[in-house]
Write an enzyme that holds these catalytic residues in place. Structure first.
Site, PDB file in Angstrom:
ATOM      1  N   HIS A 119       2.162   3.137  -8.853  1.00  0.00           N
ATOM      2  CA  HIS A 119       1.954   1.715  -9.244  1.00  0.00           C
ATOM      3  C   HIS A 119       3.165   0.986 -10.045  1.00  0.00           C
ATOM      4  CE1 HIS A 119      -1.723   2.128  -7.467  1.00  0.00           C
ATOM      5  NE2 HIS A 119      -2.508   2.510  -8.385  1.00  0.00           N
ATOM      6  N   LEU A 170      10.876 -20.337  -3.539  1.00  0.00           N
ATOM      7  CA  LEU A 170      10.024 -19.545  -3.213  1.00  0.00           C
ATOM      8  C   LEU A 170       8.640 -19.589  -3.740  1.00  0.00           C
ATOM      9  CD1 LEU A 170       9.153 -16.916  -1.363  1.00  0.00           C
ATOM     10  CD2 LEU A 170      10.155 -15.636  -3.134  1.00  0.00           C
ATOM     11  N   ASP A 199       0.827  -1.121   0.178  1.00  0.00           N
ATOM     12  CA  ASP A 199      -0.117   0.033   0.176  1.00  0.00           C
ATOM     13  C   ASP A 199       0.861   1.368  -0.047  1.00  0.00           C
ATOM     14  OD1 ASP A 199      -2.435   1.423   0.036  1.00  0.00           O
ATOM     15  OD2 ASP A 199      -2.853   1.254   2.336  1.00  0.00           O
TER      16      ASP A 199
END
Ligand code: IPE
Ligand code: IPE
Ligand code: MG
Length: 237
Positions: free
Chosen positions: A33, A128, A16
């Site tokens: 973004h 991962l 965020d």
């Protein structure tokens, strides 16, 4: 590093603060973004390098459709770009990608890319696993699981009284992976915003004022270090 009780296996992050990061610089929100997407790349690589097994990131919520068409379109285009680049390097990077959320409302192009990425991921061993929450909402996820359990009951596969944690969680997007050990929220907001409501029942929360595009590997190291000092009791003494 793995197997140490004080080290997280699974880290979850609410990415965020992109819009505010851009606003502070007099840039359009969409620029935030774009930089946020690069931060995601850096943090995912770092997580792999330090032996984190699962990283779950909140990229787009079921509520984020309320934003302008332009902003939503930019976020979707950035995701497409990221996935196209990721497809070529996933096996080499040893990172596996999965998606949590209802992908049906996405464009056919993005949905196909998500399916392709997930399909390729299943073909190799990874160090991962990154779960990208896309059109994800914790409440929707729980409701879907409730519906699936109800269908199983109607079909006679299970009795209502037999519905337990194990069979319920099998219907969540996160089936088969451990709950997050820590949830990080950058940008100074101190709320959950519909993220991993079921799975984070015993997660340790960390809030930081840093806006996501400014978040660094060294801040993550600091948070992991703080996490290792916390005493988790899970209701015990
Ligand atoms: C997070 O950054 C990205 C998404 C929700 C898609 P925001 O866009 O929410 O940034 P702020 O909170 O407005 O600064
Ligand atoms: C949560 O951030 C969703 C993502 C980061 C994808 P929001 O910016 O949508 O959350 P609120 O509106 O501040 O609660
Ligand atoms: Mg926000």
């Amino acid at each position: 590093m793995r197997g140490d009780v004080n080290r997280p296996r699974h880290i979850a992050i609410i990415m965020d603060g992109n819009g505010r990061w851009a606003k502070k610089r007099g840039l359009p929100r969409t620029a935030g973004h774009a930089v946020g997407a690069e931060t995601f790349r850096t943090i995912a690589t770092h997580c792999k390098n330090i032996g984190i097994e699962y990283l779950t990131v909140f990229a787009f919520s079921t509520e984020n459709w309320k934003r302008s068409d332009e902003e939503v379109a930019t976020i979707m285009t950035l995701l497409e770009k990221y996935l196209l680049e990721a497809i070529d390097s996933m096996a080499e990077n040893k990172i596996q990608l999965r998606f949590f959320g209802d992908l049906t409302p996405l464009s056919a192009k993005l949905r196909t890319l998500c399916q392709e990425t997930q399909g390729i991921s299943e073909t190799y061993e990874s160090e991962l696993q990154v779960n990208i929450c896309l059109n994800y909402g914790g409440r929707d996820e729980i409701l879907n699981a409730v519906r699936a359990c109800a269908s199983d009951c109607l079909e006679g596969k299970i009795k209502p009284e037999e519905i337990d944690h194990e069979c319920f969680t099998k219907h969540l997007y996160s089936a088969d992976i451990p709950d997050p050990d820590l949830v990080i929220r950058p940008s100074g907001e101190v709320r959950v915003s519909n993220f991993l409501l079921w799975q984070s029942a015993y997660a340790e929360y960390f809030y930081t004022d840093t806006l996501w595009p400014d978040f660094t590997a060294s801040e993550l190291n600091h948070i992991i270090n703080e996490f290792s000092k916390r005493q988790r009791r899970f209701g015990g003494i």
